[in-house]
Design a protein around this motif. Structure first.
Motif, PDB file in Angstrom:
ATOM      1  N   ASP A   1      -4.800  -7.781   3.289  1.00  0.00           N
ATOM      2  CA  ASP A   1      -5.056  -6.496   3.954  1.00  0.00           C
ATOM      3  C   ASP A   1      -4.301  -6.401   5.274  1.00  0.00           C
TER       4      ASP A   1
ATOM      5  N   ASN B   1      -0.614  -5.396   4.794  1.00  0.00           N
ATOM      6  CA  ASN B   1      -0.309  -4.149   4.066  1.00  0.00           C
ATOM      7  C   ASN B   1      -0.056  -4.370   2.574  1.00  0.00           C
TER       8      ASN B   1
ATOM      9  N   ASP C   1      -1.508  -4.101  -1.249  1.00  0.00           N
ATOM     10  CA  ASP C   1      -2.529  -3.415  -2.038  1.00  0.00           C
ATOM     11  C   ASP C   1      -3.401  -4.471  -2.711  1.00  0.00           C
TER      12      ASP C   1
ATOM     13  N   ARG D   1       0.843  -1.195   0.000  1.00  0.00           N
ATOM     14  CA  ARG D   1       0.000   0.000   0.000  1.00  0.00           C
ATOM     15  C   ARG D   1       0.883   1.252   0.000  1.00  0.00           C
ATOM     16  N   ASP D   2       0.286   2.359  -0.387  1.00  0.00           N
ATOM     17  CA  ASP D   2       1.029   3.621  -0.407  1.00  0.00           C
ATOM     18  C   ASP D   2       1.550   3.945   0.987  1.00  0.00           C
TER      19      ASP D   2
ATOM     20  N   GLU E   1      -6.171  -4.012  -4.559  1.00  0.00           N
ATOM     21  CA  GLU E   1      -7.051  -3.531  -5.640  1.00  0.00           C
ATOM     22  C   GLU E   1      -7.079  -4.514  -6.806  1.00  0.00           C
TER      23      GLU E   1
END
Length: 552
Positions: free
Chosen positions: A519, A522, A524, A287-288, A526
């Motif tokens: 999740d 960490n 992503d 994730r960002d 999508e």
């Protein structure tokens, strides 16, 4: 190899064999009923499927010593599943093999009791008057040979031959002098085999009725458990009974093994061919502003396992039956392999791979040679006639996580095993109204069958000799009771619907658990979620395919 497990490892003391669970009774009873059948042994060839074919090995004197289906089936199953040097077995998903073997033992016991009586009849009415017995056997054999001819004239000659032999014997009895030992013996020589045949026929008829009643009871759902007293030793010195008890325990232990075998286009042996495959494979991207927390394939599998155990719960009152969720170790074998080798060593106990070894295989053996780990969710439906297995495997190579779900389906036992016995009848013309017909009941055992059973009886305690003279049933390898005679579920509308419908909720549960783990670490999700939606849409209208056959 499974056969290398020591006898003592299965526990001391006598144990009474138990029947299988309620979810498996239909398939189990159908297979067990074969032990009591009196149809020709060749009828089992009708149950051969695409991958597993039984054969019948003919004997030297098959017309006189041939076994019927029940005799050949019981003998073959006992030797294959209880033999001391037997090869490893394939698990019988949807059925319990131990009750089937017990019914084979019980049927063999009933036939042995019959054969003891027939042996005594053969000795007192046959062997003591051997010339007459050989004379009658010769006439019957000639008649059988003639009756088997396609030429109707030859068949009629065979029947006439038997009648002529009877008239000749009657004339001999009248013409012989009545004084002296030799004429008396000659008369007895002619009469004794006939009297013995009538007595043998009554014995055979009673046994045939008993076997058919058990056959009917099994298929009606009210069959009693097989009585196998020889499997419960009453004394520590009863080595034969103790060995049988241990072999039955060993059979049950192998049935519970968590090792299965993948035979290429044949699919997983015992579970059926792979009919569908859905793959979720995407790159692991953090994730960002986050860093991926380290995790392994086992962490994902463990979460999927928890999610699959909750499949029976739902907002609707109706839904899945309780599934069986189990970790499997899958070993590859050749498509044409005639036997399998079960793993052995310190990580194997009672045919079970230990949990820590399962976890190691899941994490480390994802590429290259070696066994693989699969997580399976299995539904046993239609009283064991339909077995649906969805297998999940998780692999991580470089930065790619791959979660694959495959569907396997094992169809119902062939219809041959579910047919009940039919009474033997014959249509004849009425005496007065000869233009009308009526059915009359016939004995269950005809003349030829009485002779066959009486001739086989003295050799019952020498099974290899009977196999040589009469022939035997050769079981398909690698052998498992359930999959050897299973059909495809796709010919049954509702079974096909059940198989197809099971895929969607299982697939979504697997994807939900996978995304939850990602999740938490960490990742992503999508791309994983998008791919999951695509697969979720496509699985709504799946069609069975031969997913293990590649056009390459």
């Amino acid at each position: 190899m499974g056969a290398a497990v020591t006898i003592g490892s299965f526990g001391p003391g006598a144990q009474i064999p138990l029947q299988g669970g309620d979810a498996q009774t239909a398939a189990t009873h159908a297979l067990a009923s074969a032990a009591y059948r009196d149809s020709p042994v060749e009828t089992i060839l009708e149950a051969n499927n695409e991958w597993h074919k039984s054969t019948v090995k003919e004997g030297k004197w098959k017309k006189l010593f041939r076994p019927d289906l029940g005799e050949a089936f019981s003998r073959a199953v006992q030797v294959r599943m209880l033999g001391g040097a037997r090869k490893p077995l394939i698990q019988s998903f949807g059925a319990d093999p131990q009750p089937v073997v017990e019914h084979c033992l019980a049927a063999t016991g009933i036939r042995k009791q019959r054969d003891v009586k027939l042996t005594l009849v053969t000795f007192f009415f046959g062997v003591l008057f051997l010339p007459g017995l050989l004379l009658w056997l010769g006439v019957i054999q000639l008649r059988r040979t003639a009756a088997g001819s396609e030429n109707k004239r030859t068949s009629a000659v065979g029947t006439a031959l038997l009648v002529a032999a009877g008239l000749f014997a009657f004339l001999v009895l009248l013409k012989l002098p009545f004084d002296g030992l030799l004429p008396t013996y000659l008369r007895a020589m002619i009469v004794a085999p006939v009297a013995g045949w009538f007595l043998a026929r009554r014995i055979c008829e009673r046994t045939a009725q008993d076997l058919r009643e058990r056959w009917t009871a099994l298929l009606s759902g009210g069959g009693l458990g097989a009585a196998v007293p020889e499997a419960v030793p009453k004394d520590p010195t009863e080595k034969t009974a103790e060995e049988l008890r241990v072999n039955l325990e060993k059979l049950s232990a192998e049935q519970q093994s968590n090792v299965v075998f993948y035979a290429g286009p044949k699919g997983i042996l015992g579970m059926g061919t792979r009919w569908g495959s859905w793959t979720l494979a995407e790159e692991l991207v953090p994730r960002d502003g986050k860093e991926i927390h380290d995790f392994r394939a086992w962490d994902v599998v463990r979460q999927i396992h928890t999610e699959l155990t909750l499949l029976e719960r739902g907002a609707l009152k109706t839904g899945f039956p309780k599934p069986t969720v189990k970790h499997w170790i899958v070993s590859p074998v050749g498509e044409g392999a005639d036997e399998v080798a079960r793993p052995e060593g310190e990580n194997i106990v009672h045919f079970q791979v230990k949990p820590h070894e399962i976890q190691r295989i899941c994490n480390d053996q994802q590429f290259g040679s070696g066994n693989r780990h699969y997580l399976g969710v299995q539904f046993t439906l239609w009283d064991g006639q339909l077995v649906l297995t969805m297998m999940v495997t998780v692999t991580s190579l470089h930065h790619t996580l791959r979660v694959e779900v495959t569907g396997h389906a094992l169809g119902p036992v062939h219809g041959l095993f579910t047919t009940k016995p039919k009474a033997k009848t014959k249509e004849v013309s009425k005496t007065v109204r000869f233009w009308e017909t009526r059915e009359i009941s016939l004995p269950l055992t005809d003349t030829d069958d009485v002779v066959r059973q009486a001739v086989r009886a003295p050799l019952t305690w020498l099974p290899p000799v009977l196999d040589f003279l009469g022939g035997k049933l050769v079981l398909p390898e690698p052998f498992g009771l359930r999959h050897a005679w299973a059909g495809q579920p796709w010919r049954h509308r509702f079974m096909a619907d059940d198989a197809i419908r099971a895929a969607t909720p299982v697939l979504r549960a697997v994807h939900a658990a996978t995304i939850r783990v990602l999740d938490e670490h960490n990742v992503d999700t999508e791309r994983f979620s998008a791919r999951s939606l695509v697969l979720g849409g496509g699985v709504q209208e799946p069609g069975p395919k031969k997913a293990d056959i590649y056009d390459a």
